[in-house]
Write a protein that holds these residues in place. Structure first.
Motif, PDB file in Angstrom:
ATOM      1  N   UNK A 303       0.839  -1.209   0.000  1.00 46.55           N
ATOM      2  CA  UNK A 303       0.000   0.000   0.000  1.00 46.55           C
ATOM      3  C   UNK A 303       0.878   1.266   0.000  1.00 46.55           C
ATOM      4  N   UNK A 304       1.930   1.241   0.813  1.00 47.40           N
ATOM      5  CA  UNK A 304       2.831   2.410   0.881  1.00 47.40           C
ATOM      6  C   UNK A 304       3.532   2.634  -0.462  1.00 47.40           C
ATOM      7  N   UNK A 305       3.954   1.532  -1.095  1.00 44.93           N
ATOM      8  CA  UNK A 305       4.635   1.652  -2.400  1.00 44.93           C
ATOM      9  C   UNK A 305       3.661   2.202  -3.448  1.00 44.93           C
ATOM     10  N   UNK A 306       2.433   1.664  -3.469  1.00 48.39           N
ATOM     11  CA  UNK A 306       1.439   2.127  -4.464  1.00 48.39           C
ATOM     12  C   UNK A 306       1.161   3.618  -4.306  1.00 48.39           C
ATOM     13  N   UNK A 307       1.025   4.053  -3.039  1.00 48.12           N
ATOM     14  CA  UNK A 307       0.721   5.470  -2.784  1.00 48.12           C
ATOM     15  C   UNK A 307       1.885   6.359  -3.262  1.00 48.12           C
ATOM     16  N   UNK A 308       3.117   5.931  -2.959  1.00 49.00           N
ATOM     17  CA  UNK A 308       4.284   6.739  -3.360  1.00 49.00           C
ATOM     18  C   UNK A 308       4.427   6.746  -4.885  1.00 49.00           C
ATOM     19  N   UNK A 309       4.126   5.603  -5.538  1.00 52.28           N
ATOM     20  CA  UNK A 309       4.237   5.517  -7.000  1.00 52.28           C
ATOM     21  C   UNK A 309       3.225   6.457  -7.651  1.00 52.28           C
ATOM     22  N   UNK A 310       2.025   6.500  -7.085  1.00 53.87           N
ATOM     23  CA  UNK A 310       0.969   7.353  -7.627  1.00 53.87           C
ATOM     24  C   UNK A 310       1.405   8.819  -7.554  1.00 53.87           C
ATOM     25  N   UNK A 311       1.962   9.171  -6.372  1.00 51.13           N
ATOM     26  CA  UNK A 311       2.423  10.551  -6.176  1.00 51.13           C
ATOM     27  C   UNK A 311       3.546  10.907  -7.162  1.00 51.13           C
ATOM     28  N   UNK A 312       4.413   9.931  -7.423  1.00 52.18           N
ATOM     29  CA  UNK A 312       5.536  10.191  -8.337  1.00 52.18           C
ATOM     30  C   UNK A 312       5.144   9.986  -9.802  1.00 52.18           C
ATOM     31  N   UNK A 313       3.890   9.579 -10.034  1.00 52.19           N
ATOM     32  CA  UNK A 313       3.379   9.278 -11.385  1.00 52.19           C
ATOM     33  C   UNK A 313       4.231   8.235 -12.095  1.00 52.19           C
TER      34      UNK A 313
END
Ligand code: SAM
Length: 342
Positions: A303-313
């Motif tokens: 979940x943490x990785x997905x959220x950070x990936x989304x933020x970084x596009x």
């Protein structure tokens, strides 16, 4: 005075074997070599050999203990033995123990027992505080052996100088270091965040020296030791040690640079996922370490990785995940390997 058989040296080994076969060789004493003779300790007069039997001052052999509990029986009461923390780390020739308050008066005996069981241990230190601060170090108190905290540790053929009072170091990540090293291919650019004294970069570079590794670390003592360790293992030019904060160094020097990013921070590595995405070029593999409650650890990490990936596009693909080690009855450390696809 021990009962001994006085044997000419050239007949020594042959006679020793006969005494052992007869079952009367006494292992509680150390045989003595003196001039042309060797004196073998025996339990009674032998029947299998015909050499003089004499009485001689021999050194007693220290009893070999196979476990801490074994060595402490008689020193500690059964209740105290129950309270003993049996697992501890050995870094080089230094053992680092946890001694519960109830056993404080017995800490010398416990430390001595550790040295009896592990003969290569020359320093026993007790944990005197929890790990704290950005450098993740703890206070230590030496309770037996030599008064020093620096040691030489060997792992997967790499020598590493470590000062356990000044830097974080865990031998428990040894399998992880080898696991990652085995994946590295020739020509890779590797960003080693939170590099400490350099264990991840060193183990990787020893196995695959045709790589470029940037090793970022905030603790000046750790960087000084990492520089020494690079020289010690002749890996100058392969590993570049950088004293600094990942948050500042990565955006300044390593944008879109890395084929692989290592994130071995025990706590809150997720706060640095944005820097991992800044460094990652297309196809980059990221090894993300995370502490979480047992049972929820992988879900939470993903979940943490997905959220950070989304933020970084950025798009990611989860490649593998494993429990690195249990940390407490409720928490464990896990690692998630993911690929940055675009
Ligand atoms: C758990 S240790 C890992 C050390 C090493 N990788 C190992 O396995 O022994 C975390 C390290 O990260 C360093 N550190 C913490 N915050 C940092 C930051 N913002 N930038 C660079 N290094 C940092 C600490 O000083 C510490 O040495």
């Amino acid at each position: 005075m021990a009962l001994c058989v006085k044997v000419p040296k050239k007949k020594g080994e042959e006679t020793r074997q006969k005494l052992v076969a007869e079952g009367i060789f006494d292992p509680s004493f150390v045989p003595l070599k003196n001039g042309e003779f060797v004196f073998f300790p025996v339990k009674k007069k032998p029947a299998s050999v015909d050499f003089p039997v004499v009485r001689k001052e021999l050194m007693t052999r220290k009893k070999r203990f196979h476990s801490l509990e074994d060595a402490l029986r008689g020193e500690l009461t059964p209740d105290e033995l129950d309270g003993l923390v049996r697992s501890f780390d050995i870094v080089g020739d230094i053992a680092v123990l946890e001694v519960p308050d109830a056993l404080r008066k017995k800490e010398r005996a416990i430390a001595k027992a550790v040295m009896d069981v592990h003969r290569h241990v020359h320093v026993v230190a007790k944990k005197a505080s929890p790990m704290s601060g950005e450098f993740r170090v703890r206070k230590l108190k030496i309770i037996a052996g030599e008064k020093r905290t620096e040691t030489l540790y060997t792992e997967h053929g790499c020598k590493m100088k470590v000062d356990i009072a000044k830097v974080y170091f865990s031998p428990r990540l040894s399998f992880e270091r080898q696991r990652i090293a085995s994946q590295v291919k020739k020509g890779e650019r590797i960003l080693a965040m939170f590099a400490g004294v350099g264990p991840f970069p060193l183990v990787i570079a020893k196995r695959q020296p045709h790589v470029e590794i940037a090793a970022i670390e905030l603790n000046p003592d750790a960087v000084r030791l990492m520089e020494e360790n690079i020289r010690l293992n002749r890996l100058e030019g392969v590993i570049k040690p950088i004293l600094g904060d990942v948050r500042e160094v990565v955006p300044r020097q390593f944008r879109g640079w890395a084929d692989r990013v290592l994130m071995p921070l025990p706590k809150d590595a997720h706060e640095f996922l944005s820097e991992a995405f800044i460094a990652a070029r297309r196809g980059c593999m990221v090894h993300f370490y995370h502490f979480a409650p047992i049972g929820k650890s992988f879900t939470e990490a993903r979940k943490l990785v997905r959220a950070a990936a989304k933020k970084a596009r950025r798009k990611v693909e989860f490649i593998s995940e494993r429990v690195v080690r249990p940390y407490s009855p409720q928490t464990e450390q896990v690692v998630i390997d993911f690929k940055v696809l675009d």
